[in-house]
Design a protein around this motif. Sequence first.
Motif, short mmCIF file in Angstrom:
data_model
loop_
_atom_site.label_atom_id
_atom_site.label_comp_id
_atom_site.label_asym_id
_atom_site.label_seq_id
_atom_site.Cartn_x
_atom_site.Cartn_y
_atom_site.Cartn_z
N ALA A 39 10.67 14.66 84.59
CA ALA A 39 10.95 15.86 85.38
C ALA A 39 10.98 17.09 84.48
O ALA A 39 11.33 17.01 83.31
CB ALA A 39 12.28 15.72 86.08
N ALA A 40 10.60 18.22 85.04
CA ALA A 40 10.71 19.48 84.31
C ALA A 40 12.17 19.93 84.29
O ALA A 40 12.95 19.60 85.18
CB ALA A 40 9.85 20.54 84.97
N HIS A 41 12.52 20.66 83.24
CA HIS A 41 13.87 21.20 83.11
C HIS A 41 13.77 22.64 82.64
O HIS A 41 12.71 23.08 82.17
CB HIS A 41 14.69 20.41 82.09
CG HIS A 41 14.95 18.98 82.47
ND1 HIS A 41 15.69 18.62 83.58
CD2 HIS A 41 14.57 17.83 81.88
CE1 HIS A 41 15.75 17.29 83.65
NE2 HIS A 41 15.07 16.78 82.63
N THR A 42 14.89 23.33 82.71
CA THR A 42 14.97 24.65 82.10
C THR A 42 16.18 24.68 81.17
O THR A 42 17.11 23.87 81.31
CB THR A 42 15.12 25.80 83.13
OG1 THR A 42 16.46 25.79 83.65
CG2 THR A 42 14.12 25.67 84.26
N VAL A 43 16.12 25.59 80.23
CA VAL A 43 17.29 25.90 79.40
C VAL A 43 17.61 27.35 79.75
O VAL A 43 16.91 28.27 79.30
CB VAL A 43 17.00 25.72 77.91
CG1 VAL A 43 18.19 26.16 77.06
CG2 VAL A 43 16.66 24.26 77.61
N HIS A 49 22.41 25.91 81.40
CA HIS A 49 22.22 24.86 82.40
C HIS A 49 20.73 24.74 82.71
O HIS A 49 19.91 25.48 82.18
CB HIS A 49 23.00 25.21 83.68
CG HIS A 49 22.52 26.47 84.33
ND1 HIS A 49 22.91 27.74 83.90
CD2 HIS A 49 21.65 26.69 85.36
CE1 HIS A 49 22.31 28.66 84.64
NE2 HIS A 49 21.54 28.06 85.53
N CYS A 50 20.42 23.79 83.58
CA CYS A 50 19.06 23.64 84.08
C CYS A 50 19.05 24.13 85.52
O CYS A 50 19.86 23.70 86.33
CB CYS A 50 18.65 22.16 84.00
SG CYS A 50 17.09 21.82 84.86
N THR A 51 18.14 25.03 85.82
CA THR A 51 18.13 25.58 87.17
C THR A 51 17.69 24.54 88.21
O THR A 51 18.04 24.65 89.37
CB THR A 51 17.20 26.82 87.27
OG1 THR A 51 15.90 26.45 86.81
CG2 THR A 51 17.73 27.96 86.43
N TYR A 52 16.94 23.55 87.80
CA TYR A 52 16.51 22.52 88.74
C TYR A 52 17.62 21.49 88.98
O TYR A 52 17.66 20.85 90.03
CB TYR A 52 15.27 21.79 88.21
CG TYR A 52 14.10 22.69 87.91
CD1 TYR A 52 13.72 23.69 88.80
CD2 TYR A 52 13.39 22.56 86.72
CE1 TYR A 52 12.65 24.52 88.52
CE2 TYR A 52 12.32 23.37 86.43
CZ TYR A 52 11.95 24.36 87.34
OH TYR A 52 10.89 25.18 87.06
N HIS A 53 18.43 21.28 87.96
CA HIS A 53 19.48 20.27 88.05
C HIS A 53 20.79 20.90 87.58
O HIS A 53 21.15 20.80 86.41
CB HIS A 53 19.13 19.06 87.16
CG HIS A 53 17.72 18.58 87.36
ND1 HIS A 53 16.70 18.88 86.49
CD2 HIS A 53 17.17 17.85 88.35
CE1 HIS A 53 15.56 18.32 86.94
NE2 HIS A 53 15.82 17.71 88.06
N ASN A 72 23.67 20.21 87.58
CA ASN A 72 24.70 19.39 86.94
C ASN A 72 24.44 19.21 85.44
O ASN A 72 25.25 18.66 84.72
CB ASN A 72 24.78 18.00 87.60
CG ASN A 72 23.45 17.29 87.58
OD1 ASN A 72 22.41 17.90 87.80
ND2 ASN A 72 23.46 15.99 87.30
N MET A 73 23.29 19.70 85.00
CA MET A 73 22.98 19.59 83.57
C MET A 73 23.54 20.82 82.84
O MET A 73 23.22 21.95 83.19
CB MET A 73 21.45 19.55 83.35
CG MET A 73 20.80 18.24 83.78
SD MET A 73 19.01 18.31 83.61
CE MET A 73 18.81 18.52 81.84
N HIS A 74 24.36 20.56 81.85
CA HIS A 74 24.97 21.64 81.09
C HIS A 74 24.87 21.40 79.59
O HIS A 74 24.93 20.26 79.15
CB HIS A 74 26.44 21.81 81.49
CG HIS A 74 26.64 22.26 82.90
ND1 HIS A 74 26.46 23.56 83.30
CD2 HIS A 74 26.97 21.56 84.01
CE1 HIS A 74 26.68 23.65 84.61
NE2 HIS A 74 26.99 22.44 85.06
CU LIG Z 1 16.65 19.77 84.80
#
Ligand SMILES: [Cu+2]
Length: 133
Positions: free
Chosen positions: A82-86, A119-123, A125-127
Motif C-alpha cells: 500500500a502507498a503511505h505518506t509521511v 502520520h499517514c494520510t491514508y492510514h 492510525n499510523m504515527h
Molecule cells: Cu499509510
Amino acid sequence: MKAIQVRAAVLLMAAFLLGGCAPGGGSSGAATSPAAGVTAAPATGAATATAAATITIKNFDFGTPVTVAPGAVVMVTNMDSAAHTVTADQGSAFDVDVRGSGGTATFTAPSAPGTYPYHCTYHPNMHGTLTVK
Ligand SMILES: [Cu+2]
C-alpha cells in the motif's frame, strides 16, 4: 602421492574451519552497529542530496524514530504494498507520498529544532516522530 592429497584436503578443511570462525567474530561486530540504517553518518563522497536518515515503512509502521540535523534530507522507503505518506501533524513542515513495494521519496527536515509528530494520510492510525536537533 595419495598421502599428499589427503594432507592437502586436511589443510583445506582446516582453512575452511578457520574461515568459518570469522563470521562469529563478525556477528559481534554487527551487534555494535544496529543503528546503521538510522544514524546520520557524515556523508563522504556522493554529494548529491545524500539522505542523512531513512524512515523505512513496513507493516503499516514507520519503524524506529529518526533524529536528524536541521534541514537534513530524509529518505523514506515503503516496503508495504500500500502507498503511505509521511505528513507532519501540524503545519506543512513536510508531506511526502511514498508508493508501495519498495517505493522511495525524500523530504527536507525542518530547519527549526524540535520534535515533529507525523502520520499517514491514508492510514490515520499510523504515527511516527521525527526529531530535529
Ligand atoms: Cu499509510
